[in-house]
Design a protein around this motif. Structure first.
Motif, mmCIF file in Angstrom:
data_model
loop_
_atom_site.group_PDB
_atom_site.id
_atom_site.type_symbol
_atom_site.label_atom_id
_atom_site.label_comp_id
_atom_site.label_asym_id
_atom_site.label_seq_id
_atom_site.Cartn_x
_atom_site.Cartn_y
_atom_site.Cartn_z
ATOM 1 N N SER A 1 1.130 -1.404 -0.027
ATOM 2 C CA SER A 1 -0.392 0.242 0.169
ATOM 3 C C SER A 1 0.938 1.139 0.025
ATOM 4 C CB SER A 1 -1.036 0.058 1.324
ATOM 5 O OG SER A 1 -0.678 0.377 2.481
ATOM 6 N N ALA A 2 1.999 1.732 0.304
ATOM 7 C CA ALA A 2 2.864 1.977 0.246
ATOM 8 C C ALA A 2 3.355 2.163 -0.626
ATOM 9 C CB ALA A 2 4.447 2.394 1.092
ATOM 10 N N TRP B 1 6.839 11.134 0.429
ATOM 11 C CA TRP B 1 6.210 9.479 1.356
ATOM 12 C C TRP B 1 7.420 8.214 0.652
ATOM 13 C CZ3 TRP B 1 1.589 7.989 2.938
ATOM 14 C CH2 TRP B 1 1.281 6.091 2.639
ATOM 15 N N VAL B 2 7.881 8.781 -0.339
ATOM 16 C CA VAL B 2 9.109 7.806 -0.347
ATOM 17 C C VAL B 2 10.301 7.479 1.027
ATOM 18 C CG1 VAL B 2 11.065 6.885 -2.344
ATOM 19 C CG2 VAL B 2 9.130 7.825 -3.348
ATOM 20 N N HIS B 3 10.658 8.960 1.323
ATOM 21 C CA HIS B 3 11.334 8.644 2.101
ATOM 22 C C HIS B 3 11.234 8.350 3.736
ATOM 23 C CE1 HIS B 3 14.964 11.692 1.625
ATOM 24 N NE2 HIS B 3 14.136 11.716 0.509
ATOM 25 N N THR B 4 9.855 8.996 4.373
ATOM 26 C CA THR B 4 9.313 7.689 5.533
ATOM 27 C C THR B 4 8.281 6.069 5.246
ATOM 28 O OG1 THR B 4 7.551 9.432 4.500
ATOM 29 C CG2 THR B 4 9.000 10.336 6.300
ATOM 30 N N ARG B 5 7.981 6.245 2.971
ATOM 31 C CA ARG B 5 7.470 4.844 3.221
ATOM 32 C C ARG B 5 7.875 3.861 2.561
ATOM 33 N NH1 ARG B 5 2.239 6.233 5.418
ATOM 34 N NH2 ARG B 5 2.088 7.427 7.316
ATOM 35 N N PRO C 1 11.502 3.393 1.261
ATOM 36 C CA PRO C 1 12.945 4.014 1.232
ATOM 37 C C PRO C 1 13.459 3.228 0.277
ATOM 38 C CG PRO C 1 12.295 3.569 3.646
ATOM 39 C CD PRO C 1 11.177 2.749 2.191
ATOM 40 N N SER C 2 12.810 1.418 0.075
ATOM 41 C CA SER C 2 13.270 1.151 -1.379
ATOM 42 C C SER C 2 12.919 1.681 -2.608
ATOM 43 C CB SER C 2 12.560 -0.939 -1.489
ATOM 44 O OG SER C 2 11.108 -0.424 -1.263
#
Lengths: 287, 269
Positions: free
Chosen positions: A13-14, B87-91, B93-94
């Protein structure tokens, strides 16, 4: 990997949060470029063909590639050499305020590319430009017709205007990576300054210099507005030729434009790849 | 020895500064000169060329169009690139390597090639050659300028602790982003927005090839005048330079003192 096996659902979901951005990139960047690539390998009937690439091996297109590579190469190397020297001079300035001011000047001027810059060079170095007149009246030197701002020599001067400050901005962090202690140790061991630069200074700066040269090369290779404003159709550069196929100039075949675009992408891709490798090496020394 | 060195350095710096400012000062003077083709200094001064530029019917049209495109790119950066980066930084990272790659790509694609690709694919109405297509191209081309400063700012603050504390206090993602994260990375957001504005405002290639005469932007008018009337072209160049100066000085100002803006500009390149 470990994180996706631990919390697979949350991770999925992320990822959904990144989807809109990925779709945007696909729609307006990746897919059009991939379709252009496929199109460059097909003929008018849609069958696989190398005819577009054969078309660009004719003299006019080969010459435009050669001109673009030469112009980018010359301005990248001159920009790198003078950028290195001026960057070092700025880095060693005793006054931090003056240093800041010169860096700010570089920041601003490296973004002054395109039409206004080209026009500014016409104002100073056109056939009745200020600098042209000053050379004639005070030094007795007639710049025209040997030199012309509308020719390649003029383009080199105009391109250096944005290449030089970019190199300065790229190289100054590398000077900060040269530790004082290294110079002191070398000096204590009996090295003179030539030996220091030859054995320690330059080898450490080399990755940054390579990164700078390829970035400057790519920067010049992709440029269009400056050359178009100065020379118009008199100057055969790859970007100008590609643009002709878009604006629908009769003499230019759209298929050739696609093939030229792909060869340009390949050249740019190589530059960016070298830049990435050189830059990650340079970072090892940077604090 | 040492003294000679520093004199050499100062001469180098002096030549560099002259090279950087003579074209700009000359353009400013040319735009207010009555006649300037036989002597070193202009024979007189006038604002007529600005008057001619302002009176030209396309002046306000192209200026408005340029502002529309630049502000749209800035808005896309603020409401699209910034949240995605956060969003990418916190949720996820991949996804960061993928995002980094996507943000480098625009530097590897010359503007003429991007324009050609967009024109070939979107050759149907109502997208073909539309301002919408131009804006989308400008967003692609300028997104690294927004991403770099924002990404650097996010790395400089403790995003995770801030996010978790806010979550524990019952905030939702939107509230966290707008009321907790955004104020903390404001210098990054502002310098990104200004860089995007300045680059898109000066963008010529995409505008010339994608929309051309149907939606003329300010740089297009400028290039047209370089061929028709040099005096008016000078006035338009001055306006263009001034916009770039203001944006650059504002970036330096919002980023505070030190070398930060330099690093961002370099990283963005």
């Amino acid at each position: 990997m470990s994180f996706s096996s631990r919390r697979p659902r949350q991770n999925l979901s992320a990822w959904a949060g990144v989807v809109p951005f990925l779709v945007f990139c696909l729609v307006f960047e990746i897919v059009p470029v991939v379709l252009l690539l496929l199109g460059s390998f097909t003929d008018k009937a849609g069958a696989f063909s190398l005819s577009n690439y054969q078309k660009i091996s004719t003299p006019i297109y080969v010459r435009s590639f050669w001109n673009s590579i030469q112009l980018s190469g010359i301005t990248a190397i001159l920009g790198a050499i003078f950028g290195l020297l001026i960057g070092y001079a700025i880095f060693n300035l005793p006054s931090p305020r003056l240093r800041e001011a010169l860096l700010a000047l570089s920041d601003v001027t490296t973004n002054f590319a395109g039409a206004p810059l080209a026009f500014a060079f016409i104002v100073i170095l056109g056939s009745s430009g200020v600098v042209t007149l000053a050379f004639e009246q005070y030094l007795g030197l007639k710049l025209y017709p040997t030199f012309s701002i509308y020719s390649y020599s003029g383009l080199i001067l105009a391109y250096l205007y944005f290449q030089l400050p970019l190199m300065i901005l790229l190289i100054i962090p590398a000077f900060a990576g040269l530790r004082r202690e290294w110079w002191e140790s070398a000096h204590n061991l009996g090295a003179n300054s030539w030996q220091y630069w030859r054995r320690i200074g330059l080898p450490i700066l080399t990755p940054s210099l390579i990164a700078g040269v390829v970035l400057l090369f790519a920067n010049a290779f992709g440029a269009y507005a400056t050359a178009w404003t100065l020379g118009g159709s008199n100057i055969t550069l790859v970007t100008i030729q590609i643009a002709f196929t878009v604006t629908g100039e009769v003499l230019h075949d759209p298929g050739a434009g696609d093939a030229m675009a792909m060869v340009s992408l390949l050249i740019m891709g190589v530059c960016i790849a070298i830049y990435q490798v050189a830059n990650s090496r340079a970072r090892r020394w940077a604090k | 020895m040492k003294k000679q060195n520093s004199i050499f350095s100062l001469v180098l710096i002096g030549i560099f500064v002259l090279y950087m400012i003579i074209p700009i000062i000359a353009t400013y003077m040319f735009s207010i000169a009555t006649k300037w083709d036989v002597s070193i200094l202009p024979e007189g001064y006038t604002l007529d060329w600005y008057q001619t530029a302002f009176d030209h019917p396309y002046f306000s049209i192209t200026l408005t169009n340029s502002f529309i495109v630049s502000f749209s790119a800035v808005l896309a950066g603020l409401f699209f690139i910034v949240p995605t980066t956060y969003w990418v930084h916190t949720r996820v990272p991949s996804a960061k390597p993928l995002l980094d790659l996507l943000m480098i790509l625009p530097f590897g694609i010359p503007a003429v090639v991007l324009a050609l690709a967009l024109i070939r694919v979107y050759n149907f109405q109502p997208v073909a050659r539309s301002p919408f297509l131009l804006i989308s191209g400008c967003v692609i081309f300028s997104m690294p300028f927004m991403y770099r400063p924002v990404s650097n700012s996010l790395m400089a603050i403790d995003v995770h602790t801030l996010t978790e504390s806010a979550l524990n206090l019952g905030a939702n993602t939107f509230q966290i982003l707008v009321r907790v994260i955004a104020p903390n990375i404001m210098p990054g957001i502002l310098s990104g927005a200004l860089l995007v504005f300045a680059t898109v405002f000066a963008e010529f290639t995409l505008a010339n090839l994608i929309t051309g005469a149907s939606f003329k932007t300010f740089p297009l008018l400028l290039v047209e005048f370089t061929k028709r009337d040099g005096r008016v072209a000078a006035a338009l160049s001055v306006i263009s330079f001034t916009v770039a100066w203001i944006a650059s000085l504002a970036i330096l100002w919002v980023s505070g003192r030190g070398h930060k803006p330099t690093e961002e500009v370099v990283a963005a390149h």
